[in-house]
Design a protein around this motif. Structure first.
Motif, short mmCIF file in Angstrom:
data_model
loop_
_atom_site.label_atom_id
_atom_site.label_comp_id
_atom_site.label_asym_id
_atom_site.label_seq_id
_atom_site.Cartn_x
_atom_site.Cartn_y
_atom_site.Cartn_z
N VAL A 32 0.88 -1.15 0.00
CA VAL A 32 0.00 0.00 0.00
C VAL A 32 0.93 1.21 0.00
N ALA A 33 0.68 2.16 -0.89
CA ALA A 33 1.58 3.30 -1.06
C ALA A 33 0.90 4.62 -0.68
N THR A 34 1.73 5.53 -0.18
CA THR A 34 1.30 6.89 0.10
C THR A 34 2.53 7.80 0.02
N LYS A 35 2.30 9.08 0.15
CA LYS A 35 3.40 10.06 0.15
C LYS A 35 3.45 10.74 1.51
N VAL A 36 4.67 11.10 1.92
CA VAL A 36 4.89 11.77 3.20
C VAL A 36 5.64 13.07 2.92
N ASN A 37 5.24 14.12 3.61
CA ASN A 37 5.96 15.40 3.52
C ASN A 37 7.18 15.35 4.44
N VAL A 69 7.85 -1.50 6.30
CA VAL A 69 7.44 -0.21 5.80
C VAL A 69 8.67 0.39 5.12
N LEU A 70 8.61 0.55 3.82
CA LEU A 70 9.74 1.06 3.05
C LEU A 70 9.56 2.54 2.75
N ALA A 71 10.64 3.28 2.91
CA ALA A 71 10.64 4.71 2.60
C ALA A 71 11.59 4.95 1.43
N GLU A 72 11.08 5.66 0.44
CA GLU A 72 11.92 6.08 -0.69
C GLU A 72 11.99 7.60 -0.65
N HIS A 73 13.16 8.11 -0.30
CA HIS A 73 13.35 9.56 -0.22
C HIS A 73 13.53 10.09 -1.64
N THR A 74 12.52 10.78 -2.14
CA THR A 74 12.58 11.30 -3.51
C THR A 74 13.18 12.70 -3.57
N SER A 75 13.17 13.41 -2.45
CA SER A 75 13.80 14.73 -2.35
C SER A 75 13.92 15.06 -0.86
N ALA A 76 14.45 16.21 -0.56
CA ALA A 76 14.52 16.65 0.83
C ALA A 76 13.14 16.98 1.38
N LEU A 81 6.08 6.21 0.73
CA LEU A 81 6.00 5.23 1.81
C LEU A 81 5.26 4.02 1.28
N LEU A 82 5.83 2.83 1.47
CA LEU A 82 5.24 1.58 0.99
C LEU A 82 5.10 0.62 2.17
N ILE A 83 3.88 0.20 2.47
CA ILE A 83 3.62 -0.74 3.55
C ILE A 83 3.35 -2.10 2.92
N ALA A 84 4.18 -3.08 3.26
CA ALA A 84 3.98 -4.43 2.71
C ALA A 84 2.70 -5.02 3.28
N VAL A 85 1.90 -5.60 2.40
CA VAL A 85 0.66 -6.26 2.78
C VAL A 85 0.61 -7.64 2.13
N ASP A 86 -0.28 -8.48 2.61
CA ASP A 86 -0.35 -9.82 2.03
C ASP A 86 -1.31 -9.91 0.85
N ARG A 87 -2.03 -8.82 0.58
CA ARG A 87 -2.93 -8.78 -0.58
C ARG A 87 -3.38 -7.34 -0.79
N SER A 88 -4.01 -7.07 -1.92
CA SER A 88 -4.53 -5.73 -2.21
C SER A 88 -5.57 -5.33 -1.17
N VAL A 89 -5.61 -4.03 -0.89
CA VAL A 89 -6.57 -3.50 0.08
C VAL A 89 -7.47 -2.51 -0.65
N GLU A 90 -8.74 -2.85 -0.75
CA GLU A 90 -9.69 -2.00 -1.47
C GLU A 90 -9.73 -0.60 -0.87
N GLY A 91 -9.74 0.39 -1.75
CA GLY A 91 -9.84 1.78 -1.32
C GLY A 91 -8.51 2.44 -1.04
N LEU A 92 -7.41 1.68 -1.07
CA LEU A 92 -6.08 2.26 -0.85
C LEU A 92 -5.27 2.17 -2.13
N ASN A 93 -4.16 2.88 -2.18
CA ASN A 93 -3.28 2.88 -3.35
C ASN A 93 -2.41 1.63 -3.32
N ASN A 94 -2.81 0.60 -4.05
CA ASN A 94 -2.10 -0.67 -4.10
C ASN A 94 -1.07 -0.66 -5.22
N VAL A 95 0.14 -1.09 -4.91
CA VAL A 95 1.21 -1.22 -5.90
C VAL A 95 1.90 -2.56 -5.67
N ALA A 96 2.67 -2.99 -6.65
CA ALA A 96 3.41 -4.25 -6.54
C ALA A 96 4.84 -4.03 -7.01
#
Length: 164
Positions: A32-37, A69-76, A81-96
């Protein structure tokens, strides 16, 4: 006055030896992916994002393997932010993520992340590998750092990966 011992545990134990100096392959590993400031790479709304996403993941009956929970620093100023899950979660931003990866575990204060990054890139170059995206797995929250007595961070780099 003596400090109260930290007894709550929100982060599962991190098995450093399973991730230190390891090559591995993922095939459509769900996240499940999201962005953090951030402000100069320091996350500002990380806790708020976790307080929103974790209950949504749990309410859907999904599990979060290894507490990854993986963090990819794209800039300062931004971090993926990527949270590992065991399957897709409806209503959230799912990536693989698919591909081959290399991981190395470091221990110490977060201020050493720049040193770890340089060391990680040098390790990959020494193996004749060129990293794709590099992700930071900060194994413990500040409360669990106190509980477990160490502060592990695994750097994970795509070496032949189709990254998200």
């Amino acid at each position: 006055m003596e400090k109260e011992a930290v007894t709550d545990e929100c982060c599962p134990p991190f098995e450093a030896e399973q991730w230190d100096d390891k090559d591995f392959k993922w095939e459509e590993k769900p996240f499940v992916a999201t962005k953090v400031n951030c402000f100069l790479h320091m996350p500002l709304n990380f806790g708020g994002k976790m307080r929103k996403l974790v209950p949504a993941i749990e309410a859907a009956g999904a599990a979060m393997p290894d507490g990854m929970v993986l963090a990819e620093h794209t800039s300062a100023w931004k971090m993926n932010l990527l949270i590992a899950v065991d399957r897709s979660v409806e209503g959230l931003n799912n990536v693989a993520m698919s591909g081959e990866y290399y991981s190395k575990v470091y221990e110490g204060p977060y201020k050493d992340a720049g040193k770890w990054h340089k060391d990680f890139v040098a390790l990959l170059k020494g193996k004749n590998l060129k990293p794709g995206k590099i992700f930071y797995w900060y194994a413990y929250c500040p409360k669990c750092i106190k509980k477990y007595g160490n502060n592990f961070t695994a750097l994970i780099g795509g070496i032949t990966a189709e990254n998200v």
